[in-house]
Design an enzyme around this catalytic site. Sequence first.
Site, PDB file in Angstrom:
ATOM      1  CB  SER A 149      -0.914  -0.054   1.228  1.00 36.45           C
ATOM      2  OG  SER A 149      -1.989   0.814   1.110  1.00 36.45           O
ATOM      3  CG  ASP A 171      -6.206  -3.268  -3.859  1.00 37.65           C
ATOM      4  OD1 ASP A 171      -7.036  -2.478  -3.368  1.00 37.65           O
ATOM      5  OD2 ASP A 171      -4.971  -3.167  -3.694  1.00 37.65           O
ATOM      6  CG  HIS A 216      -4.679  -3.241  -0.261  1.00 39.55           C
ATOM      7  ND1 HIS A 216      -4.304  -2.482  -1.360  1.00 39.55           N
ATOM      8  CD2 HIS A 216      -4.315  -2.512   0.823  1.00 39.55           C
ATOM      9  CE1 HIS A 216      -3.757  -1.359  -0.947  1.00 39.55           C
ATOM     10  NE2 HIS A 216      -3.746  -1.344   0.368  1.00 39.55           N
TER      11      HIS A 216
END
Length: 501
Positions: free
Chosen positions: A184, A436, A461
């Site tokens: 991320s 995601d 993710h």
Amino acid sequence: MAIIFFLSLFSLLFFTLSSSHIIPRFPYSVISPEQQLNSGSVQNGLYRTKFFTQILDHFNYNPQSYQKFQQRYLINDTYWGGAKKKAPIFVYTGNEGNIEWFTQNTGFMFEQAPYFNALLVFIEHRFYGKSIPFGGKKKVAYANSSTLGYLSSAQALADYATLIIDLKKNLSATESPVVVFGGSYGGMLAAWFRMKYPHVAIGALASSAPILQFDDLVSPYAFDNIITQDFRSESENCYKVIKGSWNLIEETAKKHGGLELLRKSFKICNNYIGVDALEGWLGQAWIYTAMTDYPTPTNFLSPLPAYPVRKMCEAIDSSVTGKNTLEKLYDAASIYYNYSGTSKCFDLNDHSDPHDLGGWQWQACSEMIMPEGASSKESIFPESKWSVKDRNAYCKFAYNVVPRPNWITSEFGGHNIEIVLKRSVGNIIFFNGLRDPWSGGGVLKNISKTIIAIVAKEGAHHVDLRYSTKEDPKWLKDVRKQEVKIIESWISQYHQDLATK
Ligand SMILES: *[C@@H]1O[C@H](CO)[C@@H](O)[C@H](O)[C@H]1NC(C)=O
Ligand SMILES: *[C@@H]1O[C@H](CO)[C@@H](O)[C@H](O)[C@H]1NC(C)=O
Ligand SMILES: *[C@@H]1O[C@H](CO)[C@@H](O)[C@H](O)[C@H]1NC(C)=O
Ligand SMILES: *[C@@H]1O[C@H](CO)[C@@H](O)[C@H](O)[C@H]1NC(C)=O
Ligand SMILES: *[C@@H]1O[C@H](CO)[C@@H](O)[C@H](O)[C@H]1NC(C)=O
């Protein structure tokens, strides 16, 4: 009425607009208090905690810059082959929260350490967790822009470089190769670290890193389009019910006793609820579940079953019980908010922040201007547009700061990334799972022989960085195998270069 979902990597911040009046409503809780993870205490025995004296400002020589703060890092040397063997050092470039939480969710590094004889280091991002400048006092550090100004990605990368160089010196391991990992925002930092500090890291695994979610690089509709597709691909009915729910809720609220009916239907604790808060609460469940639509049961943002989007759609599509639409929506939202079955009621005013993600608000008001959350006619969310004006208005209100939407692309690039990166840097893996919503801003194409995009159609993710389980599907095992092979090639190339220099 438009619902605007404001940024969010994990810290989904959203606010609503009614006419020109802005009502900020965050930080919105990620996990209800009943479901908090015991972050910090669980993983005793996984690492040692250390603190490094870090400089406040790497880019300025005025007296204030020389102030110090304690930066936390976690270290595990159980598997390390040692300095003599020039065994590798795997570093996690911490993101916007408590580093222990990210460490617990990065099993990949622990599982690969024995194979690589790697030293593991997890560095906390400044202003998060226990790495708070200004004497460790959060109240002071977060007081206003004159202190928060030191919270930026460039400062964080410089912290990582400084710490890694010092640690290697202390370990007499200056020739051990460093590979950086992140998911991320941490993945963005890992990729950027490799670009800016190629002399410190030989390669980066950047998982679900939306480094293209800036400026005009991708459509602001991409994020919501992917969520829409996630639900729609489960069933057309599921998509239609959620899409229709915003209207249903607003119409219900207008009726006599309607708000009370909604409050009861969703088992809300608060005596009074606003429609916006309820819609935001539901929206958060759909967004976070899409992000963490993992193939096995997990407990990352919230305890969830395997394939939770499918489970939500099954609840919505269920015909056996003769439930009405509100009841079905409640059942679906409960999969996100109450899978553990421990919530007594849902608190829409719950502003708890168990993973300490609050600093992201500042980042989203200064440099992390990531156009997303705009909704097309087809979207599962109410139609809305991305507006930099709204962001500016909020940021003026919250911090009296003017966002710099072009800074990230000025600092790290992004335009013509294929052309630029293939001549300037190598050894980066970009992993993305197409379920995601952040994959819309990810690098999805191979750029060169050593800048590799691994794209998993069924992935969510940074699923690759999670601990493996027996139930992992073949595609996920294959992704991890490929990543290991690539990292191995970087390290052996490095050792070869060292031997022949
Ligand atoms: C390192 O992690 C392993 C688990 O992968 C654990 O067994 C070991 O105790 C940890 N070592 C340290 C020094 O914390
Ligand atoms: C920020 O807060 C400090 C301490 O409360 C104060 O002295 C300073 O004037 C404030 N700065 C701004 C820009 O508001
Ligand atoms: C390296 O050693 C010095 C002296 O003991 C210490 O102050 C410093 O924190 C160490 N660096 C790291 C990264 O731990
Ligand atoms: C959470 O789940 C439990 C067990 O199914 C149930 O008893 C409880 O009412 C649920 N809480 C809410 C707020 O729906
Ligand atoms: C990039 O190249 C690797 C082989 O090196 C391949 O496995 C992968 O599928 C390619 N990625 C894309 C998105 O085509």
